[in-house]
Each structure stands twice: as structure tokens, then as C-alpha cells.
Write an enzyme that holds these catalytic residues in place. Structure first.
Site, PDB file in Angstrom:
ATOM      1  CG  HIS A  45      27.918  36.619  60.532  1.00 21.85           C
ATOM      2  ND1 HIS A  45      27.216  36.164  59.441  1.00 21.85           N
ATOM      3  CD2 HIS A  45      28.038  35.567  61.373  1.00 21.85           C
ATOM      4  CE1 HIS A  45      26.934  34.885  59.603  1.00 21.85           C
ATOM      5  NE2 HIS A  45      27.430  34.493  60.779  1.00 21.85           N
ATOM      6  CG  ASN A  85      12.088  30.870  59.648  1.00 21.51           C
ATOM      7  OD1 ASN A  85      11.050  30.867  60.295  1.00 21.51           O
ATOM      8  ND2 ASN A  85      12.108  31.020  58.328  1.00 21.51           N
ATOM      9  CG  HIS A  96      23.692  37.438  58.457  1.00 23.11           C
ATOM     10  ND1 HIS A  96      24.928  37.996  58.123  1.00 23.11           N
ATOM     11  CD2 HIS A  96      22.942  38.456  58.955  1.00 23.11           C
ATOM     12  CE1 HIS A  96      24.899  39.296  58.414  1.00 23.11           C
ATOM     13  NE2 HIS A  96      23.702  39.601  58.921  1.00 23.11           N
ATOM     14  CG  HIS A  98      17.163  36.183  57.912  1.00 21.58           C
ATOM     15  ND1 HIS A  98      18.126  35.226  58.168  1.00 21.58           N
ATOM     16  CD2 HIS A  98      16.089  35.519  57.431  1.00 21.58           C
ATOM     17  CE1 HIS A  98      17.646  34.037  57.847  1.00 21.58           C
ATOM     18  NE2 HIS A  98      16.399  34.177  57.409  1.00 21.58           N
ATOM     19  CG  HIS A 100      11.441  36.062  56.701  1.00 16.60           C
ATOM     20  ND1 HIS A 100      11.652  35.589  55.426  1.00 16.60           N
ATOM     21  CD2 HIS A 100      12.213  35.308  57.506  1.00 16.60           C
ATOM     22  CE1 HIS A 100      12.507  34.577  55.466  1.00 16.60           C
ATOM     23  NE2 HIS A 100      12.869  34.380  56.723  1.00 16.60           N
TER      24      HIS A 100
HETATM   25  P1  5GP Z   1      15.271  31.562  56.147  1.00 18.73           P
HETATM   26  O1  5GP Z   1      14.696  30.346  55.488  1.00 18.73           O
HETATM   27  O2  5GP Z   1      16.725  31.345  56.533  1.00 18.73           O
HETATM   28  O3  5GP Z   1      14.451  32.109  57.267  1.00 18.73           O
HETATM   29  O4  5GP Z   1      15.208  32.702  55.060  1.00 18.73           O
HETATM   30  C1  5GP Z   1      16.193  32.893  54.097  1.00 18.73           C
HETATM   31  C2  5GP Z   1      15.558  33.715  53.010  1.00 18.73           C
HETATM   32  O5  5GP Z   1      16.602  34.250  52.216  1.00 18.73           O
HETATM   33  C3  5GP Z   1      14.662  32.910  52.077  1.00 18.73           C
HETATM   34  O6  5GP Z   1      13.341  33.460  52.104  1.00 18.73           O
HETATM   35  C4  5GP Z   1      15.326  33.051  50.700  1.00 18.73           C
HETATM   36  O7  5GP Z   1      14.399  33.200  49.655  1.00 18.73           O
HETATM   37  C5  5GP Z   1      16.189  34.298  50.881  1.00 18.73           C
HETATM   38  N1  5GP Z   1      17.399  34.303  50.089  1.00 18.73           N
HETATM   39  C6  5GP Z   1      18.325  33.299  49.996  1.00 18.73           C
HETATM   40  N2  5GP Z   1      19.331  33.672  49.189  1.00 18.73           N
HETATM   41  C7  5GP Z   1      19.047  34.937  48.774  1.00 18.73           C
HETATM   42  C8  5GP Z   1      19.729  35.856  47.914  1.00 18.73           C
HETATM   43  O8  5GP Z   1      20.805  35.596  47.370  1.00 18.73           O
HETATM   44  N3  5GP Z   1      19.124  37.065  47.722  1.00 18.73           N
HETATM   45  C9  5GP Z   1      17.936  37.391  48.307  1.00 18.73           C
HETATM   46  N4  5GP Z   1      17.447  38.596  48.035  1.00 18.73           N
HETATM   47  N5  5GP Z   1      17.277  36.551  49.131  1.00 18.73           N
HETATM   48  C10 5GP Z   1      17.828  35.337  49.349  1.00 18.73           C
HETATM   49 ZN    ZN Z   2      26.699  37.014  57.671  1.00 16.61          ZN
END
Ligand code: 5GP
Ligand code: ZN
Length: 112
Positions: A45, A85, A96, A98, A100
Site C-alpha cells: 500500500h 490521478n 492506493h 494505481h 490506468h
Molecule cells: P481513480 O479515479 O482513483 O484514478 O481510479 C479508481 C478506479 O478504480 C476507477 O476507474 C474505478 O472504476 C475503479 N474501481 C473502483 N472500485 C473498484 C473495484 O472494486 N473493482 C475494480 N475492478 N475497479 C474499481
Molecule cells: Zn491499499
């Protein structure tokens, strides 16, 4: 810890796995923004790029090194986009780190 992605890595929340190694886990985004939309995360994490430091940079390097391999595995031979992001204004909803991977079509040139 109450972190969705840590729970996905641990298997407590199901996910569609794309790739896994010692440091990295990758899975399909639940709400895809492109024909191919995969999230690549470090198994340990860390909140975002803001918390990358000397202690975890090797893990982040492993995440970055995995991305072209994953893209190839996904068949993204014409290219792809990588986005991370960071924080509220960056649109980060899961704290956490990540990355894309977006692809499967010619993506818009608009980034915001
Ligand atoms: P962020 O907006 O933080 O850059 O991206 C988070 C991403 O995580 C979003 O695109 C959202 O659709 C994805 N996401 C959120 N919860 C889950 C989940 O429980 N499973 C999966 N596979 N994706 C998730
Ligand atoms: Zn985490």
C-alpha cells in the site's frame, strides 16, 4: 486496512486479474473508460505519487516495468495511454497508487 485495492490484492474483493508478480497486481477496471481499461497497482500500500520515496521507489519501478509487458499481453500493439490521478483535483478516488492503462481504440487527445 480499509483499502479497496489492498482487499482486491488479497482476494477479499473479487477482480478480473490480468497480471501478477511479486510486486505488481493488474486487473480490469470495474467501470471502463475505454475498450481496454486495466489498473496496475503495487502490492504494497502507498497512497499516490505523493508518497513515493526512497523506501518504495523500487516497487514503483517494478510497477512501471510491468506496464509494457501487460500492454503487450493485452494486445495493445498500436499504443496505449497511462494515467495516474493524484489527489482530489487530479480525480483520485481510490487512495492506493494505481496506473490506468487505456487503449483498444484511438484515444481522444483531450486530457482534461
Ligand atoms: P481513480 O479515479 O482513483 O484514478 O481510479 C479508481 C478506479 O478504480 C476507477 O476507474 C474505478 O472504476 C475503479 N474501481 C473502483 N472500485 C473498484 C473495484 O472494486 N473493482 C475494480 N475492478 N475497479 C474499481
Ligand atoms: Zn491499499
Amino acid at each position: 486496512m480499509d483499502c479497496i485495492f489492498c482487499k482486491i490484492i488479497e482476494g477479499e474483493i473479487p477482480s478480473k486479474k490480468v497480471y501478477e508478480d511479486e510486486a505488481v497486481y493488474a486487473f480490469y477496471d470495474i467501470n471502463p473508460s475505454a475498450p481496454v481499461h486495466v489498473l496496475v497497482v503495487p502490492k504494497t500500500h502507498m497512497e499516490s505519487l505523493n508518497t513515493v520515496d526512497e523506501g518504495n521507489i523500487q516497487t514503483v519501478s517494478n510497477v512501471l516495468l510491468s506496464i509494457p509487458k501487460i500492454a503487450e499481453q493485452l494486445g495493445l500493439l498500436n499504443g496505449y495511454r497511462v494515467i495516474t490521478n493524484c489527489g482530489t483535483d487530479g480525480g483520485q478516488t481510490v487512495p492506493h497508487l494505481h496506473f490506468h492503462i487505456l487503449g483498444g481504440k484511438k484515444l481522444s487527445e483531450k486530457l482534461n
